[in-house]
Every structure is written in structure tokens, then in C-alpha cells.
Design a protein around this motif. Structure first.
Motif, short mmCIF file in Angstrom:
data_model
loop_
_atom_site.label_atom_id
_atom_site.label_comp_id
_atom_site.label_asym_id
_atom_site.label_seq_id
_atom_site.Cartn_x
_atom_site.Cartn_y
_atom_site.Cartn_z
N LEU A 55 0.87 -1.14 0.00
CA LEU A 55 0.07 -0.02 -0.03
C LEU A 55 0.93 1.25 0.01
CD1 LEU A 55 -2.71 1.27 0.43
CD2 LEU A 55 -2.49 0.72 2.88
N GLU A 56 0.90 1.94 -0.93
CA GLU A 56 1.73 3.11 -1.43
C GLU A 56 0.80 4.32 -0.34
OE1 GLU A 56 4.73 3.70 -2.52
OE2 GLU A 56 4.81 1.70 -3.29
N LEU A 57 1.32 4.77 0.60
CA LEU A 57 0.82 5.89 1.27
C LEU A 57 1.77 6.87 1.49
CD1 LEU A 57 -0.82 4.01 4.31
CD2 LEU A 57 -2.07 4.89 2.41
N GLY A 58 1.43 8.43 1.32
CA GLY A 58 2.12 9.48 1.92
C GLY A 58 1.69 10.30 3.06
N PRO A 59 2.22 11.01 3.58
CA PRO A 59 1.79 11.76 4.71
C PRO A 59 0.42 12.37 4.56
CG PRO A 59 3.89 12.82 3.85
CD PRO A 59 3.51 11.59 3.18
N LYS A 60 0.10 12.76 3.13
CA LYS A 60 -0.96 13.60 2.78
C LYS A 60 -2.07 12.44 2.32
CE LYS A 60 1.42 17.77 1.29
NZ LYS A 60 1.27 18.58 0.35
N SER A 61 -1.91 11.31 2.39
CA SER A 61 -3.16 10.39 2.25
C SER A 61 -4.23 10.50 3.51
CB SER A 61 -2.42 8.72 2.53
OG SER A 61 -1.61 8.46 1.68
N ARG A 62 -5.34 10.47 2.88
CA ARG A 62 -6.70 10.90 3.57
C ARG A 62 -6.90 9.57 4.53
NH1 ARG A 62 -7.31 15.72 4.19
NH2 ARG A 62 -7.01 17.31 2.20
N VAL A 63 -7.26 9.98 5.63
CA VAL A 63 -7.57 8.84 6.62
C VAL A 63 -8.92 7.86 6.14
CG1 VAL A 63 -8.95 8.46 8.88
CG2 VAL A 63 -6.93 9.93 8.76
N GLU A 64 -9.84 8.47 5.48
CA GLU A 64 -11.00 7.86 5.04
C GLU A 64 -10.59 7.13 3.83
OE1 GLU A 64 -13.83 10.22 2.94
OE2 GLU A 64 -12.22 11.88 2.41
#
Length: 101
Positions: A55-64
Motif C-alpha cells: 500500500l503506497e501511502l504518503g503523509p497526505k493520504s486521507r484517513v478515509e
């Protein structure tokens, strides 16, 4: 951009540690209505037959979006919370904001 590795053999504990390290926020992973034990594997909790993946996530990925990914991919309910796991993050927050909430 951080990579959170989520596969069926991943333990709840390892996923929680990845979120803490990468985003300084907490993730609650549920087994039904109860919080899952740290020793459980995703395969123990999953309602869907899916091999998982990265899963590619960044610090700006939304919680939802993160919560929806776990639900759609594994059939697992998760909630993102602040770094001390005392307050759930608002769905419109980013992971970075959640850690500071």
C-alpha cells in the motif's frame, strides 16, 4: 512516499508499528466489533480472499481512503487515531495531521 506492506501473513502488531514509524499515528485493527489482538494475522481477520500487496501511502493520504482500502481489500475495519491512540482521527484529515491530533 512510504510503503506500508500489508499481506495476509502480516501481523496486527507489524502493521501498527509501520504506521507509527512512518506517520507517527496509530491504527486500530478490528476483529469484528473488538480490537484485534496484536498476534493475529490479516489472514485470521480477513473476510475476503485476497493476497494483499503493498500500500503506497504518503503523509497526505486521507484517513478515509486508508480505512476504505482495508475494508475493500481485506474486509477488515480499521480506524486511524492520533500518535497516543487516545483520539480517533477525522476522516478528512491526512495521516500526517492524524499523528498530530
Amino acid at each position: 512516499m512510504a510503503t506500508i506492506k500489508v499481506i495476509k501473513s502480516s501481523s496486527v502488531k507489524s502493521i501498527k508499528a509501520q504506521f507509527k514509524k512512518e506517520f507517527d499515528c496509530s491504527i486500530r485493527i478490528y476483529n469484528g466489533a473488538k480490537i484485534a489482538d496484536d498476534t493475529k494475522k490479516i489472514s485470521d481477520l480477513s473476510k475476503i480472499d485476497n493476497a494483499g500487496g503493498e500500500l503506497e501511502l504518503g503523509p497526505k493520504s486521507r484517513v478515509e481512503n486508508v480505512e476504505r482500502y482495508f475494508q475493500e481489500t481485506f474486509g477488515i475495519t480499521v480506524q486511524i487515531s492520533n500518535s497516543t491512540d487516545t483520539k480517533l482521527a477525522d476522516n478528512s484529515m491526512t495521516l500526517n495531521q492524524a499523528g498530530k491530533a
